[in-house]
Design a protein around this motif. Structure first.
Motif, PDB file in Angstrom:
ATOM      1  N   GLU A  21      -4.543   6.414  -5.329  1.00  0.00           N
ATOM      2  CA  GLU A  21      -3.677   5.390  -4.951  1.00  0.00           C
ATOM      3  C   GLU A  21      -3.509   4.382  -6.158  1.00  0.00           C
ATOM      4  OE1 GLU A  21      -2.251   4.682  -1.848  1.00  0.00           O
ATOM      5  OE2 GLU A  21      -2.870   6.633  -1.342  1.00  0.00           O
ATOM      6  N   PRO A  22      -2.365   4.012  -6.482  1.00  0.00           N
ATOM      7  CA  PRO A  22      -2.209   3.128  -7.593  1.00  0.00           C
ATOM      8  C   PRO A  22      -2.926   1.764  -7.250  1.00  0.00           C
ATOM      9  CG  PRO A  22      -0.169   3.191  -6.468  1.00  0.00           C
ATOM     10  CD  PRO A  22      -0.984   4.189  -5.687  1.00  0.00           C
ATOM     11  N   TYR A  23      -3.249   1.070  -8.433  1.00  0.00           N
ATOM     12  CA  TYR A  23      -4.181  -0.040  -8.144  1.00  0.00           C
ATOM     13  C   TYR A  23      -3.147  -1.422  -8.028  1.00  0.00           C
ATOM     14  CZ  TYR A  23      -7.215  -4.022  -9.408  1.00  0.00           C
ATOM     15  OH  TYR A  23      -7.774  -5.369  -9.075  1.00  0.00           O
ATOM     16  N   THR A  24      -3.410  -1.850  -7.006  1.00  0.00           N
ATOM     17  CA  THR A  24      -2.318  -3.370  -6.702  1.00  0.00           C
ATOM     18  C   THR A  24      -2.893  -4.723  -6.698  1.00  0.00           C
ATOM     19  OG1 THR A  24      -2.457  -3.017  -4.234  1.00  0.00           O
ATOM     20  CG2 THR A  24      -0.732  -1.983  -5.201  1.00  0.00           C
ATOM     21  N   GLY A  25      -4.062  -4.930  -7.286  1.00  0.00           N
ATOM     22  CA  GLY A  25      -4.595  -6.000  -7.250  1.00  0.00           C
ATOM     23  C   GLY A  25      -4.461  -6.813  -8.430  1.00  0.00           C
TER      24      GLY A  25
END
Length: 109
Positions: A21-25
């Motif tokens: 999953e791509p990091y979105t934080g």
């Protein structure tokens, strides 16, 4: 620097424990801009255009505009209000501004 070996695949790097999953934080390993203290010599200087009244208006008509986007230069108008560029390209009320005695008009030759 050592020469490369021919026909050898490039090294692969894999991280353990990573997710697909791509990091979105929030950005990682980056200081927030408010925590950065720049030297006073690097702070922007305050400036003003002397002799320019905040209510002054200058209209440049039929000028060549280069917008630095890679597009071809184009013809248009530029409205300066006080110390700020207010409109570039299509000035919405250009005909009214041309008739206004309080607007300084400058057209290209």
């Amino acid at each position: 620097m050592a020469p490369s070996k021919l026909n050898e695949p490039p090294p692969s790097f894999t991280a353990t424990g990573t997710s697909s999953e791509p990091y979105t934080g929030a950005p990682r390993n980056v200081e927030y801009i408010n925590n950065i203290n720049f030297a006073s010599s690097l702070q922007p200087r305050s400036y003003e255009i002397r002799g320019t009244h905040p209510d002054s208006k200058i209209l440049f008509t039929d000028v060549t505009i280069l917008d630095s986007t890679g597009q071809e230069p184009y013809r248009g108008d530029v409205l300066i209000m006080g110390e700020r560029i207010a409109e570039v390209g299509v000035v919405l009320n250009v005909d009214e501004l041309k008739q206004d005695p309080n607007v300084r008009l400058s057209s290209s030759c």
